[in-house]
Design an enzyme around this catalytic site. Structure first.
Site, PDB file in Angstrom:
ATOM      1  N   TYR A   1       0.838  -1.192   0.000  1.00  0.00           N
ATOM      2  CA  TYR A   1       0.000   0.000   0.000  1.00  0.00           C
ATOM      3  C   TYR A   1       0.871   1.239   0.000  1.00  0.00           C
ATOM      4  O   TYR A   1       1.951   1.259   0.599  1.00  0.00           O
ATOM      5  CB  TYR A   1      -0.876   0.058   1.257  1.00  0.00           C
ATOM      6  CG  TYR A   1      -2.010  -0.921   1.283  1.00  0.00           C
ATOM      7  CD1 TYR A   1      -3.227  -0.610   0.681  1.00  0.00           C
ATOM      8  CD2 TYR A   1      -1.881  -2.158   1.907  1.00  0.00           C
ATOM      9  CE1 TYR A   1      -4.292  -1.509   0.711  1.00  0.00           C
ATOM     10  CE2 TYR A   1      -2.936  -3.056   1.942  1.00  0.00           C
ATOM     11  CZ  TYR A   1      -4.132  -2.730   1.343  1.00  0.00           C
ATOM     12  OH  TYR A   1      -5.170  -3.615   1.370  1.00  0.00           O
TER      13      TYR A   1
ATOM     14  N   TYR B   1      -0.210 -10.000   0.351  1.00  0.00           N
ATOM     15  CA  TYR B   1       0.853  -9.441   1.188  1.00  0.00           C
ATOM     16  C   TYR B   1       0.897 -10.138   2.550  1.00  0.00           C
ATOM     17  O   TYR B   1      -0.116 -10.623   3.048  1.00  0.00           O
ATOM     18  CB  TYR B   1       0.701  -7.921   1.341  1.00  0.00           C
ATOM     19  CG  TYR B   1      -0.595  -7.420   1.930  1.00  0.00           C
ATOM     20  CD1 TYR B   1      -0.807  -7.403   3.299  1.00  0.00           C
ATOM     21  CD2 TYR B   1      -1.598  -6.923   1.101  1.00  0.00           C
ATOM     22  CE1 TYR B   1      -1.987  -6.913   3.838  1.00  0.00           C
ATOM     23  CE2 TYR B   1      -2.787  -6.433   1.627  1.00  0.00           C
ATOM     24  CZ  TYR B   1      -2.973  -6.437   2.997  1.00  0.00           C
ATOM     25  OH  TYR B   1      -4.151  -5.951   3.521  1.00  0.00           O
TER      26      TYR B   1
ATOM     27  N   ARG C   1      -2.341 -12.252   3.614  1.00  0.00           N
ATOM     28  CA  ARG C   1      -3.696 -11.898   3.216  1.00  0.00           C
ATOM     29  C   ARG C   1      -3.952 -12.382   1.804  1.00  0.00           C
ATOM     30  O   ARG C   1      -3.108 -12.243   0.917  1.00  0.00           O
ATOM     31  CB  ARG C   1      -3.907 -10.367   3.218  1.00  0.00           C
ATOM     32  CG  ARG C   1      -3.928  -9.648   4.547  1.00  0.00           C
ATOM     33  CD  ARG C   1      -5.079 -10.013   5.470  1.00  0.00           C
ATOM     34  NE  ARG C   1      -6.337 -10.361   4.867  1.00  0.00           N
ATOM     35  CZ  ARG C   1      -7.316  -9.508   4.510  1.00  0.00           C
ATOM     36  NH1 ARG C   1      -7.150  -8.225   4.707  1.00  0.00           N
ATOM     37  NH2 ARG C   1      -8.440  -9.924   3.989  1.00  0.00           N
TER      38      ARG C   1
ATOM     39  N   HIS D   1      -7.087  -8.885  -2.225  1.00  0.00           N
ATOM     40  CA  HIS D   1      -8.401  -8.298  -1.939  1.00  0.00           C
ATOM     41  C   HIS D   1      -8.414  -6.820  -2.306  1.00  0.00           C
ATOM     42  O   HIS D   1      -7.365  -6.173  -2.393  1.00  0.00           O
ATOM     43  CB  HIS D   1      -8.758  -8.463  -0.456  1.00  0.00           C
ATOM     44  CG  HIS D   1      -7.783  -7.787   0.454  1.00  0.00           C
ATOM     45  ND1 HIS D   1      -6.593  -8.376   0.838  1.00  0.00           N
ATOM     46  CD2 HIS D   1      -7.799  -6.554   1.044  1.00  0.00           C
ATOM     47  CE1 HIS D   1      -5.926  -7.543   1.619  1.00  0.00           C
ATOM     48  NE2 HIS D   1      -6.628  -6.434   1.748  1.00  0.00           N
TER      49      HIS D   1
ATOM     50  N   HIS E   1     -10.497  -3.306  -1.010  1.00  0.00           N
ATOM     51  CA  HIS E   1     -11.403  -2.727  -0.018  1.00  0.00           C
ATOM     52  C   HIS E   1     -12.436  -1.842  -0.721  1.00  0.00           C
ATOM     53  O   HIS E   1     -12.096  -1.098  -1.639  1.00  0.00           O
ATOM     54  CB  HIS E   1     -10.619  -1.859   0.973  1.00  0.00           C
ATOM     55  CG  HIS E   1      -9.611  -2.622   1.774  1.00  0.00           C
ATOM     56  ND1 HIS E   1      -9.853  -3.102   3.034  1.00  0.00           N
ATOM     57  CD2 HIS E   1      -8.340  -3.007   1.485  1.00  0.00           C
ATOM     58  CE1 HIS E   1      -8.783  -3.734   3.493  1.00  0.00           C
ATOM     59  NE2 HIS E   1      -7.850  -3.685   2.564  1.00  0.00           N
TER      60      HIS E   1
HETATM   61 FE   LIG Z   1      -5.913  -4.694   2.729  1.00  0.00          FE
END
Ligand SMILES: [Fe+2]
Length: 241
Positions: A105, A144, A154, A157, A159
């Protein structure tokens, strides 16, 4: 004073609880006391109001927000925002945020040892049209690692946040990708006890929106309430009836 409309609560098991011990952060975050239900006030059920002026092409095309194209696999994510009777919800603000193709991110708290992409911010928004449809062009986010447990990763995905006509109607969720082997091991995905409910978080590969020589399409409908409601992270506010 005007009578305030109510917001229906969801059926047990179809939404993630505050406390889900396999999702370790939820142990500290979950309230230790029963929640108080505070009546909604006029400001929470009458605003904000979004118009078409807030959405431009670049806002919904995350591959065109910088001077160059981002790295990764370009995809199209689209779907409808509908209520419990499949009625389309027009003029909803749909926001999206995600990791880049390397699973990082653009955020100071994300210190994962993966490269940032100068051509990818990872945020976008769109308004639903008269049929409740939204559409984003983006890149497929990378998986990640996180610190939840040993060797925790994870599943890939995206959000999502959906704003209806009121602050009380904001809903936040995550979309997953079909066939991702990490879904089976993702404690956040498994926060929702009801299997069919949590499977509604997995998008569907979609030939109709797949564009030849350009991008694969994934369909993700967001159902605001009722038996087929999408699991939401902040459902305790309730959904519009
Ligand atoms: Fe996330």
């Amino acid at each position: 004073m005007t009578a305030i409309a109510g917001y229906r609560r969801y059926a047990p098991g179809t939404q993630p609880p505050h406390l889900h011990p396999p999702y370790v952060s939820s142990i500290k975050r979950a309230p230790s006391q029963p929640l108080l239900q505070i009546p909604y006030t006029l400001s929470e059920v009458t605003g904000p109001v979004f118009g078409p002026e807030i959405a431009d092409v670049k806002a919904s095309d995350l591959t065109r927000q910088h001077s160059g194209a981002p790295l990764g696999e370009r995809i199209i994510v689209s779907g409808r925002v509908i209520d419990e009777d499949s009625r389309p919800q027009p003029h909803m603000l749909v926001e999206l945020w995600q990791a880049n193709a390397a699973g990082r991110y653009l955020h100071k708290l994300d210190q994962h040892d993966a490269p940032l992409d100068p051509n990818f911010t990872g945020c976008g928004h769109a308004l639903t049209d008269a049929e409740g449809r939204y559409r984003f062009v983006t890149i497929r986010p990378g998986e990640y690692p996180w610190m939840n447990h040993h060797n925790a990763w994870r599943a890939a995905h995206i959000h999502f946040s959906v704003f209806g006509p009121a602050f009380a109607t904001r809903l936040v969720t995550q979309m997953y990708f079909p066939g991702d082997p990490l879904i089976a091991f993702d404690p956040i995905f498994h926060c929702t006890a009801d299997e069919s409910a949590r499977n509604r978080l997995i998008s569907a590969f979609d030939w109709e929106t797949t564009m030849p020589l350009h991008a694969l399409g994934y369909k993700f409908d967001i159902v605001l309430s009722g038996r087929d409601a999408t699991p939401f992270e902040d459902h305790h506010r309730g959904a519009k009836t």
